[in-house]
Scaffold this motif. Structure first.
Motif, PDB file in Angstrom:
ATOM      1  N   ALA A 470      -3.597  -6.621 -85.495  1.00  0.00           N
ATOM      2  CA  ALA A 470      -3.152  -6.828 -84.116  1.00  0.00           C
ATOM      3  C   ALA A 470      -1.822  -7.558 -84.158  1.00  0.00           C
ATOM      4  O   ALA A 470      -1.618  -8.444 -84.992  1.00  0.00           O
ATOM      5  CB  ALA A 470      -4.189  -7.641 -83.344  1.00  0.00           C
ATOM      6  N   ARG A 471      -0.895  -7.201 -83.251  1.00  0.00           N
ATOM      7  CA  ARG A 471       0.459  -7.754 -83.290  1.00  0.00           C
ATOM      8  C   ARG A 471       0.607  -9.054 -82.508  1.00  0.00           C
ATOM      9  O   ARG A 471       1.638  -9.717 -82.611  1.00  0.00           O
ATOM     10  CB  ARG A 471       1.456  -6.721 -82.763  1.00  0.00           C
ATOM     11  N   ASN A 472      -0.401  -9.418 -81.733  1.00  0.00           N
ATOM     12  CA  ASN A 472      -0.364 -10.685 -80.989  1.00  0.00           C
ATOM     13  C   ASN A 472      -1.790 -11.066 -80.592  1.00  0.00           C
ATOM     14  O   ASN A 472      -2.738 -10.294 -80.821  1.00  0.00           O
ATOM     15  CB  ASN A 472       0.543 -10.568 -79.754  1.00  0.00           C
ATOM     16  N   GLY A 473      -1.938 -12.239 -80.003  1.00  0.00           N
ATOM     17  CA  GLY A 473      -3.264 -12.723 -79.666  1.00  0.00           C
ATOM     18  C   GLY A 473      -3.994 -11.846 -78.661  1.00  0.00           C
ATOM     19  O   GLY A 473      -5.211 -11.675 -78.743  1.00  0.00           O
ATOM     20  N   ARG A 474      -3.251 -11.273 -77.706  1.00  0.00           N
ATOM     21  CA  ARG A 474      -3.891 -10.443 -76.684  1.00  0.00           C
ATOM     22  C   ARG A 474      -4.482  -9.176 -77.307  1.00  0.00           C
ATOM     23  O   ARG A 474      -5.613  -8.778 -76.988  1.00  0.00           O
ATOM     24  CB  ARG A 474      -2.881 -10.078 -75.587  1.00  0.00           C
ATOM     25  N   GLU A 475      -3.708  -8.552 -78.214  1.00  0.00           N
ATOM     26  CA  GLU A 475      -4.245  -7.379 -78.908  1.00  0.00           C
ATOM     27  C   GLU A 475      -5.459  -7.764 -79.742  1.00  0.00           C
ATOM     28  O   GLU A 475      -6.420  -6.994 -79.840  1.00  0.00           O
ATOM     29  CB  GLU A 475      -3.173  -6.763 -79.820  1.00  0.00           C
ATOM     30  N   GLY A 476      -5.421  -8.960 -80.338  1.00  0.00           N
ATOM     31  CA  GLY A 476      -6.557  -9.425 -81.123  1.00  0.00           C
ATOM     32  C   GLY A 476      -7.808  -9.567 -80.294  1.00  0.00           C
ATOM     33  O   GLY A 476      -8.914  -9.207 -80.722  1.00  0.00           O
ATOM     34  N   ILE A 477      -7.656 -10.088 -79.073  1.00  0.00           N
ATOM     35  CA  ILE A 477      -8.799 -10.254 -78.175  1.00  0.00           C
ATOM     36  C   ILE A 477      -9.389  -8.896 -77.817  1.00  0.00           C
ATOM     37  O   ILE A 477     -10.622  -8.706 -77.799  1.00  0.00           O
ATOM     38  CB  ILE A 477      -8.362 -10.998 -76.895  1.00  0.00           C
ATOM     39  N   ILE A 478      -8.525  -7.924 -77.526  1.00  0.00           N
ATOM     40  CA  ILE A 478      -9.001  -6.579 -77.163  1.00  0.00           C
ATOM     41  C   ILE A 478      -9.820  -5.977 -78.309  1.00  0.00           C
ATOM     42  O   ILE A 478     -10.905  -5.414 -78.091  1.00  0.00           O
ATOM     43  CB  ILE A 478      -7.802  -5.669 -76.807  1.00  0.00           C
ATOM     44  N   LYS A 479      -9.315  -6.102 -79.554  1.00  0.00           N
ATOM     45  CA  LYS A 479     -10.049  -5.560 -80.698  1.00  0.00           C
ATOM     46  C   LYS A 479     -11.341  -6.333 -80.949  1.00  0.00           C
ATOM     47  O   LYS A 479     -12.369  -5.742 -81.300  1.00  0.00           O
ATOM     48  CB  LYS A 479      -9.158  -5.594 -81.952  1.00  0.00           C
ATOM     49  N   ALA A 480     -11.299  -7.665 -80.750  1.00  0.00           N
ATOM     50  CA  ALA A 480     -12.497  -8.478 -80.978  1.00  0.00           C
ATOM     51  C   ALA A 480     -13.579  -8.200 -79.941  1.00  0.00           C
ATOM     52  O   ALA A 480     -14.771  -8.374 -80.217  1.00  0.00           O
ATOM     53  CB  ALA A 480     -12.125  -9.961 -80.961  1.00  0.00           C
ATOM     54  N   ASP A 481     -13.178  -7.777 -78.751  1.00  0.00           N
ATOM     55  CA  ASP A 481     -14.156  -7.411 -77.721  1.00  0.00           C
ATOM     56  C   ASP A 481     -14.796  -6.051 -78.014  1.00  0.00           C
ATOM     57  O   ASP A 481     -15.914  -5.765 -77.563  1.00  0.00           O
ATOM     58  CB  ASP A 481     -13.484  -7.352 -76.344  1.00  0.00           C
ATOM     59  N   LYS A 482     -14.085  -5.230 -78.796  1.00  0.00           N
ATOM     60  CA  LYS A 482     -14.532  -3.859 -79.021  1.00  0.00           C
ATOM     61  C   LYS A 482     -15.292  -3.676 -80.326  1.00  0.00           C
ATOM     62  O   LYS A 482     -16.269  -2.921 -80.391  1.00  0.00           O
ATOM     63  CB  LYS A 482     -13.314  -2.928 -78.998  1.00  0.00           C
ATOM     64  N   TYR A 483     -14.845  -4.370 -81.412  1.00  0.00           N
ATOM     65  CA  TYR A 483     -15.429  -4.150 -82.732  1.00  0.00           C
ATOM     66  C   TYR A 483     -16.024  -5.450 -83.276  1.00  0.00           C
ATOM     67  O   TYR A 483     -15.540  -6.546 -82.987  1.00  0.00           O
ATOM     68  CB  TYR A 483     -14.364  -3.647 -83.724  1.00  0.00           C
ATOM     69  N   LYS A 484     -17.069  -5.310 -84.094  1.00  0.00           N
ATOM     70  CA  LYS A 484     -17.676  -6.469 -84.752  1.00  0.00           C
ATOM     71  C   LYS A 484     -16.950  -6.713 -86.080  1.00  0.00           C
ATOM     72  O   LYS A 484     -16.819  -5.820 -86.898  1.00  0.00           O
ATOM     73  CB  LYS A 484     -19.163  -6.214 -85.031  1.00  0.00           C
ATOM     74  N   TYR A 485     -16.465  -7.945 -86.275  1.00  0.00           N
ATOM     75  CA  TYR A 485     -15.749  -8.304 -87.496  1.00  0.00           C
ATOM     76  C   TYR A 485     -16.521  -9.342 -88.299  1.00  0.00           C
ATOM     77  O   TYR A 485     -17.279 -10.148 -87.744  1.00  0.00           O
ATOM     78  CB  TYR A 485     -14.352  -8.844 -87.165  1.00  0.00           C
ATOM     79  N   ASP A 486     -16.329  -9.297 -89.611  1.00  0.00           N
ATOM     80  CA  ASP A 486     -16.941 -10.279 -90.492  1.00  0.00           C
ATOM     81  C   ASP A 486     -16.058 -11.509 -90.663  1.00  0.00           C
ATOM     82  O   ASP A 486     -16.543 -12.598 -90.983  1.00  0.00           O
ATOM     83  CB  ASP A 486     -17.222  -9.651 -91.866  1.00  0.00           C
ATOM     84  N   ILE A 487     -14.751 -11.328 -90.443  1.00  0.00           N
ATOM     85  CA  ILE A 487     -13.805 -12.444 -90.563  1.00  0.00           C
ATOM     86  C   ILE A 487     -12.522 -12.075 -89.833  1.00  0.00           C
ATOM     87  O   ILE A 487     -12.154 -10.892 -89.766  1.00  0.00           O
ATOM     88  CB  ILE A 487     -13.522 -12.772 -92.051  1.00  0.00           C
ATOM     89  N   ILE A 488     -11.859 -13.075 -89.243  1.00  0.00           N
ATOM     90  CA  ILE A 488     -10.593 -12.855 -88.537  1.00  0.00           C
ATOM     91  C   ILE A 488      -9.551 -13.804 -89.120  1.00  0.00           C
ATOM     92  O   ILE A 488      -9.786 -15.009 -89.231  1.00  0.00           O
ATOM     93  CB  ILE A 488     -10.731 -13.096 -87.017  1.00  0.00           C
TER      94      ILE A 488
END
Length: 561
Positions: A470-488
Motif C-alpha cells: 500500500a502506498r499510504n495509510g489510507r490504502e493500507g486501511i482499505i486492504k486491512a479491511d478486505k484481507y486477513k494478514y499475519d503481519i503488517i
C-alpha cells in the motif's frame, strides 16, 4: 575557520532566514554544501550545521527534515548494495560492492552525527531517564554488530557480572549511543584479533550503582599526541606504525554525552596491545523491583571447556566460576580427548562446553573421532557455533545443545539449566526456523517509497510468497479491511495518512486485523519515536536503512507468537 567556510555560513544563514519554501531552501542549501567546483570537507559541513543551529535554533527542525531527505535515497542505496553483494559470485566484484557499501554507511553515519552533535552544541539535548536492564542493553548492542564482526573475522567478547542483569534508572538512548560509538570505533580500527568488553560494579549504595566499563581493542597502538586529541571533532590520530585515521564525530559525541550523564570517559594506550576505553557511570537504582540474574549452582558438576580462542576460554572460566565450579580448559583437541577418555567411567555430573569450528579459521574443527566419542558416551554437551559459519550435517549429536557466538549470559544460563536438568531460570522465546512458516502467510507492507517497495520485496522473496503493498495509510486501511494478514509492516511517514493514524484505525476497527502484529518502519529510533509507535498500537519497529537479516528476524519473531 577559513574565509570560504565563513562565507558559506553567512550564505546558509541568509537562506534559512529567507521566505522561500522549504523545497527552495533545500535546493539552495544543496548548492552551497555540495559545490562541484569546490568540494566541502566533513569539518566544513560540521561548522555549517553547528553555526546555523547556534544562530537560529528554530531551524533545527528544518535541518532534521533536510537530513531525512538526504538519508531516504541513501537507505535505498544501502539496501540494493546488500542485495547485489549477495548475488555476486565473482570475488573481485563482491569486494567492489563491499567498498561501496562501507562508504555509503560511513556517509549515513556522518550525516547522523553532524545533526546530533549540532544539537549538543546548541544545548538541545535533555535527559530522558527511564528504567532499563543494563546487561540486556549491552547484549543488544553486540547483536547489532554481529554482521560486521563476522565480515571482518573479529571476535567480540564480553564479560558482564550477574549484578548488572537488573534494571537501572538512567537515559537509555544516551547510554546506548555512548557504548555503541566506542565499540564501532574499535571495530573500525581493528584489523585482526578481538574486542574485549568487561563490565564491573565498583561501588554501590541503597540508591545508586557505580559501573565501570573497559572496552579493549587489539587494533592500532596510539601515540601520545593522538591520546590527547582523540576526543576532538574530526581529529586525525596517529598509530604507532605511522598511519593516520580520522576520529570523525562519534568519539566526541560519546565524550560529551558521558559528561552530560556525569560520567567519565578516557582512553588508555597499551603498547603492542592496542588501546582501551575506560568508562564510568553512576546509575540510580530502578524503581522497579527486579532481582539480578541468579546463576545455577554447579558445585557438584565437572565442567570442561574446549575452545580455539584463549579469550573465549578466559570468559567461560569466569562465568562458570560464578556458577561455583572451577572448570578445566583445553585448546588442544588431543589433550581434550585424552582427558575425556580418562574420565569416561562416569559422565553423570559432567558437562562439556566446546567450540565445534574455529571462528577465525573455519577449516579448523573438532575431529570425527571426538564427535563419535561424545555421541557414544552420551556426554552432556553444549556446542558453541560461530554466527555466519555453517558446519557439516554429521555434527549434530544426540541431545547436544547449540549456542550462537558471541555468547549471551542469559542464553548460556538457560542452556546449562536445560542440559543439566536444573530448574529453569530466565526464559526467552527461541528463534524460529525460517523454513517453518506456511506459504499461506500473508504480509502487508505500507510504504510510500517505490524503491523501498522493491527492496523489501527482494528481501522477502524466497521466504514469503504472499506480500501486498500500500502506498499510504489510507490504502493500507482499505486492504486491512478486505484481507486477513499475519503481519503488517507500517511506514511512519506517508502522504495522505501517516502510519500512526492508520495503525490506530486498524486497532480501533475491531475488524479482522485489529489484533495483527504491526511493525513500524522508521528512520527515527529515539525513545520518543518508539513511544509514539507503541502508543499508536505498533508492537515493534524496524529501523532504516533496512538490513535483510533484521527484517526477516523481526518478521519471524512475531509470526511465531
Amino acid at each position: 575557520m577559513g574565509k570560504k567556510v565563513k562565507s558559506r555560513i553567512e550564505h546558509v544563514r541568509s537562506i534559512l532566514e529567507s521566505n522561500d519554501t522549504p523545497e527552495e531552501k533545500l535546493e539552495a542549501l544543496a548548492s552551497v554544501l555540495f559545490s562541484e567546483k569546490d568540494e566541502i570537507t566533513k569539518s566544513d559541513l560540521y561548522e555549517l550545521a553547528k553555526s546555523s543551529l547556534l544562530q537560529n535554533r528554530p531551524t533545527s527542525s528544518f535541518l532534521e527534515r533536510m537530513s531525512h531527505e538526504i538519508r531516504t535515497p541513501l537507505h535505498s542505496i544501502l539496501g540494493f548494495l546488500e542485495l547485489l553483494r549477495e548475488s555476486l559470485i565473482d570475488t573481485a566484484k563482491r569486494e567492489y560492492v563491499n567498498e561501496a557499501y562501507k562508504s555509503a554507511e560511513s556517509l549515513h553515519s556522518t550525516i547522523d552525527d553532524i545533526l546530533f552533535y549540532s544539537k549538543i552544541e546548541s544545548g538541545q539535548i535533555t535527559l530522558k531517564e527511564t528504567d532499563f536492564n543494563f546487561a540486556l542493553l549491552i547484549e543488544d548492542i553486540i547483536d547489532e554488530f554481529h554482521p560486521l564482526t563476522v565480515q571482518n573475522k573479529l571476535e567480540i567478547v564480553s564479560y558482564i557480572p550477574n549484578q548488572l542483569y537488573r534494571n537501572f534508572f538512567a537515559d537509555y538512548e544516551k547510554v546506548h549511543k555512548i557504548i555503541f560509538n566506542l565499540i564501532e570505533n574499535c571495530i573500525q580500527y581493528t584489523d585482526k584479533g578481538h574486542i574485549l568488553m568487561e563490565f564491573s560494579v565498583i561501588s554501590e549504595s541503597s540508591s545508586y550503582t557505580d559501573i565501570e566499563a573497559r572496552i579493549l581493542s587489539t587494533g592500532i597502538d596510539l601515540d601520545e599526541t593522538s591520546i590527547n586529541h582523540l576526543f576532538d571533532s574530526f581529529a586525525y590520530f596517529g598509530a604507532s606504525n605511522g598511519g593516520l585515521s580520522s576520529s570523525g564525530l562519534s568519539l566526541v559525541i560519546s565524550k560529551k554525552l558521558t559528561e552530560i550523564l556525569n560520567g567519565n570517559l578516557l582512553v588508555i594506550s597499551q603498547p603492542e596491545q592496542g588501546y582501551m576505553f575506560k568508562l564510568t557511570f553512576r546509575f540510580a537504582k530502578s524503581r522497579i523491583i527486579f532481582e539480578p540474574l541468579l546463576f545455577p549452582n554447579l558445585s557438584n558438576v565437572e565442567v570442561v571447556i574446549f575452545s580455539y580462542s584463549e579469550i573465549q576460554q578466559s570468559r567461560l572460566l569466569r562465568y562458570f566460576r560464578d556458577m561455583n565450579t572451577e572448570a578445566k580448559a583445553f585448546s588442544d583437541e588431543d589433550d581434550l580427548l585424552a582427558y575425556l577418555k580418562l574420565h569416561s567411567d562416569d559422565f553423570t555430573n559432567f558437562l562439556l562446553v566446546s567450540d565445534i569450528i574455529s571462528f577465525i579459521s573455519p577449516n579448523l574443527g573438532i575431529s570425527q573421532e571426538t564427535i563419535d566419542f561424545i555421541s557414544s558416551h552420551k556426554l552432556k554437551t553444549i556446542f558453541l557455533r560461530p554466527l555466519g559459519i555453517s558446519f557439516p550435517a554429521n555434527y549434530p549429536i544426540n541431545d547436544a545443545q547449540y549456542l550462537q557466538q558471541p555468547l549471551k549470559l542469559t542464553e548460556l544460563d538457560e542452556v546449562v539449566r536445560k542440559v543439566m536438568g536444573i530448574n529453569a531460570g530466565l526464559r526467552f522465546p527461541a528463534e524460529p526456523d525460517s523454513d517453518t512458516f506456511s506459504d499461506e502467510v500473508r504480509i502487508l507492507i505500507c510504504e510510500d517509497n517505490a524503491i523501498n517497495h522493491k527492496l523489501l520485496e527482494n528481501f522477502l522473496r524466497g521466504t514469503f510468497q504472499n506480500v501486498d503493498f500500500a502506498r499510504n495509510g489510507r490504502e493500507g486501511i482499505i486492504k486491512a479491511d478486505k484481507y486477513k494478514y499475519d503481519i503488517i509492516l507500517m511506514d511512519c511517514e506517508m502522504p495522505i495518512m501517516d502510519g500512526f493514524e492508520a495503525t490506530r484505525h486498524i486497532r480501533n476497527s475491531h475488524g479482522i486485523n485489529s489484533g495483527v502484529p504491526i511493525i513500524a518502519l522508521t528512520a527515527h529510533v529515539t525513545r520518543e519515536d518508539r513511544e509514539k509507535c507503541f502508543a499508536s498500537g505498533m508492537i515493534e519497529f524496524i529501523s532504516k536503512p533496512f538490513r535483510k537479516e533484521s527484517v526477516l528476524k523481526t518478521i519471524h519473531k512475531y509470526l511465531s507468537y
